[in-house]
Design a protein around this motif. Structure first.
Motif, mmCIF file in Angstrom:
data_model
loop_
_atom_site.group_PDB
_atom_site.id
_atom_site.type_symbol
_atom_site.label_atom_id
_atom_site.label_comp_id
_atom_site.label_asym_id
_atom_site.label_seq_id
_atom_site.Cartn_x
_atom_site.Cartn_y
_atom_site.Cartn_z
ATOM 1 N N UNK A 14 0.813 -1.211 0.000
ATOM 2 C CA UNK A 14 0.000 0.000 0.000
ATOM 3 C C UNK A 14 0.851 1.268 0.000
ATOM 4 N N UNK A 15 2.117 1.099 -0.342
ATOM 5 C CA UNK A 15 3.036 2.226 -0.415
ATOM 6 C C UNK A 15 3.697 2.250 -1.788
ATOM 7 N N UNK A 51 12.194 -1.320 -6.269
ATOM 8 C CA UNK A 51 11.779 -2.653 -5.833
ATOM 9 C C UNK A 51 12.611 -3.123 -4.655
ATOM 10 N N UNK A 52 13.890 -2.800 -4.675
ATOM 11 C CA UNK A 52 14.786 -3.220 -3.595
ATOM 12 C C UNK A 52 14.371 -2.610 -2.260
ATOM 13 N N UNK A 53 13.857 -1.390 -2.286
ATOM 14 C CA UNK A 53 13.417 -0.728 -1.060
ATOM 15 C C UNK A 53 12.240 -1.467 -0.436
ATOM 16 N N UNK A 54 11.305 -1.879 -1.267
ATOM 17 C CA UNK A 54 10.168 -2.655 -0.779
ATOM 18 C C UNK A 54 10.627 -4.004 -0.233
#
Length: 411
Positions: A240-241, A246-249
């Protein structure tokens, strides 16, 4: 961009329509210009604050406390005005019908003297109920923890586990908390139950692992002699952010999983743990999130690897729709399922043993409390924390205590 403009225009027209009818009720019962101006200014401030918060908060921030406050104030002022709209608009419909009767009957139908004033007072009186309820829900209701206790009987419960007590908590949503004193009060209530096992059924945060930083020391003090076990909820995946990369998620998801051992919980990711006593055993099975229509990472078969059909099994799965669509009909026989997720929408009406209603029931067949089909049970916990709306109205934060008993199965 054009879609946003159209949406904003439609919303603005809708709010103007609602405000127009609500204001008519106010004008009917008072001529005081100061009261009217306060009414108008409050409406502008509430709507303006909500719009500003929406437009100024980047999606990468996820759901912030500022958004929750803005949304909470919007509901607190808007829901009562919807009540007023229903009453005032209904009265206008009656007046139109009367006028039509008058025209077609070549006569004159006069409304009762003072009816408009009476209806306006009625509208304001009825609107005061949800207004006061929402204010209470924000100020007090979100930390109004309740302990709900159940005793469940199973004929195939191993003798050694007769009397086993389980405390279930769910939906912590640490990013929403504002009071360490009130949360500590809830933690103390959990420990006061002195249950053998504590099971947490997902949604430890709203968006990001850092939301738990200020609460780790508090939650790590939860105690259960036979262990503390947990699963993930839909919010724990960071879906939901809007992440910059992608690496941060991925890193955030890993950090969320690492929070669980920091507070002393054994996180079950489509796996199980066996509790043994006097040569007998029961299984705690934990699946990743499985929800009807979205994230379906839960894998029952994988989570139950190494178990037998005859084993007594307690399943943790965050979303109760999993039980409805897969678990309850599974021949592998999951005796007791524990879920959360719905929060009971954090608003509704409950009179224990008499009446239970929430808009949540129109989305989830099992939305709050204990349900039984085919001799298999699910308890849907109403949640320890809160999300989106920063309060609770009639649906209070819940600590569930379940005692297992050997004997004839519950009806």
């Amino acid at each position: 961009m054009s879609r946003w403009i159209i949406t904003l225009l439609i919303a603005s027209l809708l709010f103007v329509f609602i405000e127009f009818y609500a204001f008519q009720a106010l004008k009917t019962i008072t001529k005081n210009k100061y009261i009217k101006w306060v009414w108008i200014i409050l409406a502008v401030v509430v709507y303006g604050n909500f719009l500003y918060t929406i437009l100024s908060t980047p999606r990468s921030a996820g759901q912030t406390k500022a958004f929750q406050l803005a949304f909470g104030l919007l509901l607190t002022f808007l829901i009562p005005k919807l009540v007023m709209l229903a009453v005032m608009f209904g009265e206008d419909v009656v007046r139109v019908i009367q006028k039509m009767i008058s025209v077609f009957s070549n006569g004159e139908t006069k409304p009762l003297n003072g009816r408009r004033e009476f209806v306006s007072k009625l509208a304001l009186g009825l609107a005061a109920i949800p207004f006061a309820s929402f204010l209470y829900g924000i100020v007090k209701g979100r930390y109004n923890y309740k302990v709900l206790k159940y005793k469940l009987t199973f004929k195939d419960l191993p003798d050694a586990f007769n009397g086993l007590t389980i405390t279930q908590i769910s939906d912590i949503h640490a990013g929403s908390f504002t009071s360490k004193e009130k949360v500590q009060y809830g933690i103390d209530m959990i420990n006061e139950q002195k249950s053998d096992v504590i099971l947490f059924t997902g949604d430890i945060v709203n968006n990001k692992a850092t939301e738990m930083d200020d609460w780790i020391e508090m939650f790590k003090k939860l105690q259960a002699p036979l262990g503390k076990f947990s699963v993930l909820g839909n919010h724990d995946y960071g879906d939901y952010t809007k992440w910059k990369a992608t690496a941060e998620k991925k890193n955030n998801f890993q950090a969320i999983k690492e929070v669980h051992p920091k507070i002393g919980f054994d996180l079950l990711l489509n796996e199980n743990r066996v509790l043994e006593k006097d040569g007998q055993r029961i299984a705690i099975v934990g699946v990743e999130n499985w929800g009807k229509g979205f994230n379906q990472s839960g894998d029952l078969k994988k989570a139950s690897k190494g178990l037998e059909k005859e084993d007594f099994k307690i399943l943790m799965t965050h979303d109760p729709s999993h039980w409805e669509y897969q678990v309850k009909n599974d021949n592998f026989n999951y005796h007791l399922t524990l879920s959360g997720h719905t929060h009971g929408l954090q608003m509704g009406i409950e009179i224990p043993g008499v009446f239970k209603w929430s808009p949540s029931q129109y989305v989830y067949k099992q939305w709050a409390g204990l349900y039984n089909e085919f001799g298999r049970f699910i308890n849907v916990n109403r949640g320890f924390g809160y999300h989106a709306f920063p309060g609770r109205v009639g649906i209070w934060p819940e600590i569930t205590v379940i005692e297992l008993e050997k004997g004839a199965a519950n009806a």
